[in-house]
Design a protein around this motif. Structure first.
Motif, short mmCIF file in Angstrom:
data_model
loop_
_atom_site.label_atom_id
_atom_site.label_comp_id
_atom_site.label_asym_id
_atom_site.label_seq_id
_atom_site.Cartn_x
_atom_site.Cartn_y
_atom_site.Cartn_z
N SER A 20 0.83 -1.20 0.00
CA SER A 20 0.00 0.00 0.00
C SER A 20 0.87 1.25 0.00
N ALA A 21 1.97 1.20 0.74
CA ALA A 21 2.89 2.34 0.77
C ALA A 21 3.45 2.61 -0.63
N ALA A 22 3.68 1.56 -1.39
CA ALA A 22 4.18 1.73 -2.76
C ALA A 22 3.16 2.49 -3.61
N HIS A 23 1.89 2.12 -3.47
CA HIS A 23 0.84 2.84 -4.21
C HIS A 23 0.75 4.30 -3.77
N ILE A 24 0.86 4.51 -2.46
CA ILE A 24 0.77 5.88 -1.94
C ILE A 24 1.95 6.70 -2.46
N MET A 25 3.12 6.07 -2.52
CA MET A 25 4.29 6.76 -3.05
C MET A 25 4.06 7.13 -4.52
N ALA A 26 3.48 6.22 -5.28
CA ALA A 26 3.23 6.49 -6.70
C ALA A 26 2.27 7.68 -6.85
N GLN A 27 1.26 7.74 -5.99
CA GLN A 27 0.34 8.89 -6.02
C GLN A 27 1.11 10.19 -5.78
N ALA A 28 1.96 10.19 -4.74
CA ALA A 28 2.72 11.39 -4.40
C ALA A 28 3.65 11.80 -5.53
N VAL A 29 4.26 10.81 -6.19
CA VAL A 29 5.18 11.11 -7.30
C VAL A 29 4.39 11.71 -8.47
N LEU A 30 3.23 11.14 -8.76
CA LEU A 30 2.44 11.66 -9.89
C LEU A 30 1.90 13.06 -9.61
N GLU A 31 1.66 13.37 -8.34
CA GLU A 31 1.24 14.74 -8.01
C GLU A 31 2.36 15.73 -8.30
N LEU A 32 3.61 15.27 -8.06
CA LEU A 32 4.79 16.12 -8.29
C LEU A 32 5.13 16.18 -9.78
N PHE A 33 4.91 15.07 -10.49
CA PHE A 33 5.19 14.99 -11.93
C PHE A 33 3.94 14.47 -12.64
N PRO A 34 2.99 15.37 -12.93
CA PRO A 34 1.72 14.90 -13.52
C PRO A 34 1.90 14.14 -14.84
N ASP A 35 3.02 14.39 -15.55
CA ASP A 35 3.23 13.65 -16.80
C ASP A 35 4.07 12.39 -16.60
#
Ligand SMILES: [Zn+2]
Ligand SMILES: [Zn+2]
Length: 603
Positions: A20-35
């Motif tokens: 779950s932490a991996a998914h949460i990290m991916a969300q945070a990364v995509l917020e920082l880099f929307p593309d």
């Protein structure tokens, strides 16, 4: 403790937290880099990672930001929602995510899972969503982000990784993180990592002058320095004493043999990849030995045996050579030449349990001696599908031998777990896993029960009824190889070895040159008592001499000045920081000889 069932990591709460932490990290990364493009993000041992294709390289500041945002998401209390979708629907959801589209193709065709790993059955496609992030995923996850402790999650590092591990593909950025059930667990883990770095046997082994590798000698071929030589001698003395008491006989065998021997044992051709290539002389091929067993079998067969002679236990610290791939070599833990605490026990079936438990008793003796408190034995069984391929084709014997081992372990109250389809070619094996003082895991050694090789070598004895019978063979190496054992001991003790194992047990430190002669006399007297001792008569000042003895982790320093000399005494400084001024050398001798004789862990 009888048979234990180890909870599968994949089914544990910790696994769900990390996934779950991996998914949460991916969300945070995509917020920082929307593309940004996401690929895969599985839990791994001690943590998790996720691979990203991003427009620029991540900086340490990015990691901080991502970690902070992850805490925010966790505190948001979002549910992890699972939905089963068709490949069609999945393609719509991940229309902007080319790597996911590739994975969906794999899933749809069957054969590959969402990590691109081979699968037997065509999988059902599912997605998991939390807050704004959706991932192609079969789970499992926690129900709600609140089940993760925000203070028990930490991002560790960024590394390059090729898409699907293939260097022809694009290089991605992999963020490693760790997550635990509590903040304390995280703290303990980070402490252990720090401590493990300090204790790394490759670093300490060099500082304490125990071993080196030399490029001209070759990778994976350690050179043992005099200090390492002493430790090897001490371990062999220990093994010899223990094995003498347990009724072993010692043998010696050459490092080189004809190809014929390994053809008979079956190592050729199956094990050829792990062997050094042959050398040819007078039309005969010779191999350096990857194991000692075939030669011990020959020694057993050198004369006829009656049941009265059994068990026969042949021991040898044999040097073996195995070809490990360059990328797999690791300090002393994975090497190409190794000196093994080897022995082969030949016994009748009805003697098996007693012999097997005798071997386990040796393990316990060594665990106690070295203060190894946590260990587990893993019993590796055959797999039915592998019979005749990976495993000797005799199901009845497999089941019987596995039962014998299981019964012996259970009767002896030895903690163990069972793993299917991991056995050796010719019989079930027991892998011994131990944990060092700081909780780092090591695979120490493997025991094997062999019901196939004795027959291949035509080994036999005459039983009570006067008929010929094939003995069972137990392969065992409780002290592992010198390489692996000493690598472990360096890390376990952080170089602070018990006195009996210390390369240098005492250093005599004269305060001025005026006491050099007295220092030499002291050395002489202790050496006559079998103590490993030297005098530091360098031009350094006393404090520098003490410092250099401390760096080498010498357990006892004997400081001698004018007063000590006149009184025929010494002042003792112990590695643990304690001191005893003006004691007689005789008193010190009594102390150190007692520690050595008992192989005590006390100073
Ligand atoms: Zn997932
Ligand atoms: Zn063997």
């Amino acid at each position: 403790m009888a048979q234990q069932v180890q909870e599968k990591y994949e089914e544990s709460q910790l696994y769900k937290i990390r996934h779950s932490a991996a998914h949460i990290m991916a969300q945070a990364v995509l917020e920082l880099f929307p593309d940004g493009k996401v690929t895969i993000g599985p839990p791994v041992e001690n943590g998790f990672y996720y691979d990203f294709d991003l427009p620029r390289n991540l900086t340490p500041e990015d990691l901080e930001k991502i970690e902070k945002r992850m805490r925010g998401i966790i505190q948001g209390g979002f549910e992890f929602k699972k939905t089963i979708v068709s490949a069609e629907e999945a393609r719509k959801i991940f229309a902007n995510q080319p790597y996911k589209l590739e994975l969906i193709d794999g899933l749809e065709k069957g054969g590959l899972d969402e990590y691109g790993e081979p699968l037997k059955d065509k999988p059902v496609i599912s997605i998991y969503q939390q807050d704004t992030f959706t991932d192609l995923c079969r789970g499992p996850h926690v129900d709600n982000t609140r089940q993760i402790k925000p203070t028990a999650v930490k991002l560790m590092s960024v590394a390059g990784a090729y898409w699907r591990g293939d260097e022809k593909n694009k290089m991605l950025q992999r963020i490693y993180g760790t997550a635990w059930e509590s903040e304390q667990q995280l703290k303990d883990y980070l402490w252990q990592l720090e401590e493990a770095k300090k204790r790394d046997h490759r670093k300490l082994g060099k500082e304490l002058e125990i071993f080196i590798f030399d490029e001209e000698v070759g990778p994976g071929l350690p050179l043992w320095l005099p200090n390492g030589g002493v430790m090897i001698e001490e371990l062999e003395k220990l093994a010899k004493e223990t094995e003498d008491q347990a009724g072993y006989s010692r043998v010696r065998t050459p490092n080189l043999t004809k190809e014929d021997l390994f053809l008979r044992s079956g190592h050729l051709p199956y094990y050829a990849e792990s062997m050094y290539p042959p050398m040819e002389l007078e039309g005969v091929k010779y191999y350096v030995k990857p194991m000692n067993c075939p030669m011990h079998h020959k020694i057993f067969a050198a004369k006829p045996h009656s049941y009265r002679d059994l068990p026969i236990r042949l021991a040898e610290y044999g040097t073996c050579y195995r070809y490990e791939k360059s990328g797999e070599l690791f300090g002393l833990m994975r090497v190409r030449s190794m000196q093994m605490n080897d022995a082969h026990l030949y016994c009748a079936e009805e003697q098996f349990e007693q012999e097997f438990m005798g071997v386990i008793a040796l393990y316990h003796k060594y665990f106690k001696l070295f203060g190894i408190e946590k260990y587990i034995m893993r019993l590796s069984l055959h797999g039915k599908a592998g019979l005749g391929k990976k495993y000797v084709d005799n199901e009845r014997l497999w089941i019987k031998t596995e039962d014998m081992v299981r019964r012996a372990m259970t009767n002896g109250n030895v903690p163990f777990v069972e793993v299917e389809d991991e056995a050796a070619f010719y019989g079930p094996k027991i892998d011994v896993q131990i944990w060092s003082a700081i909780g780092k895991e090591f695979t120490l050694a493997t025991n094997q029960v062999d019901f196939a090789q004795p027959a291949r070598f035509d080994l036999k004895f005459t039983n009570k009824e006067g008929n010929e019978e094939v003995p069972l063979c137990i392969h065992r190496a409780p002290l592992s190889t010198h390489e692996r054992m000493i690598g472990f001991l360096i890390e376990h003790y952080a170089g602070n070895f018990p006195v009996w194992l210390c390369p240098e047990q005492v250093r005599v430190i004269p305060i001025t040159d005026g006491q050099n002669e007295y220092a030499h006399q002291t050395v002489k007297q202790l050496r006559e008592q079998g103590v490993r001792v030297s005098a530091d008569v360098s031009a350094q000042r006393m404090n520098a001499k003490i410092r250099s003895a401390q760096l080498m982790k010498v357990p006892y320093m004997l400081v001698v000045g004018e007063n000590e000399m006149k009184a025929g005494q010494v002042s003792l400084r112990v590695r643990d920081g304690s001191q005893q001024n003006n004691i007689s050398l005789a008193d010190f001798e009594t102390r150190i000889k007692d520690r050595i004789a008992k192989r005590s862990s006390e100073l």
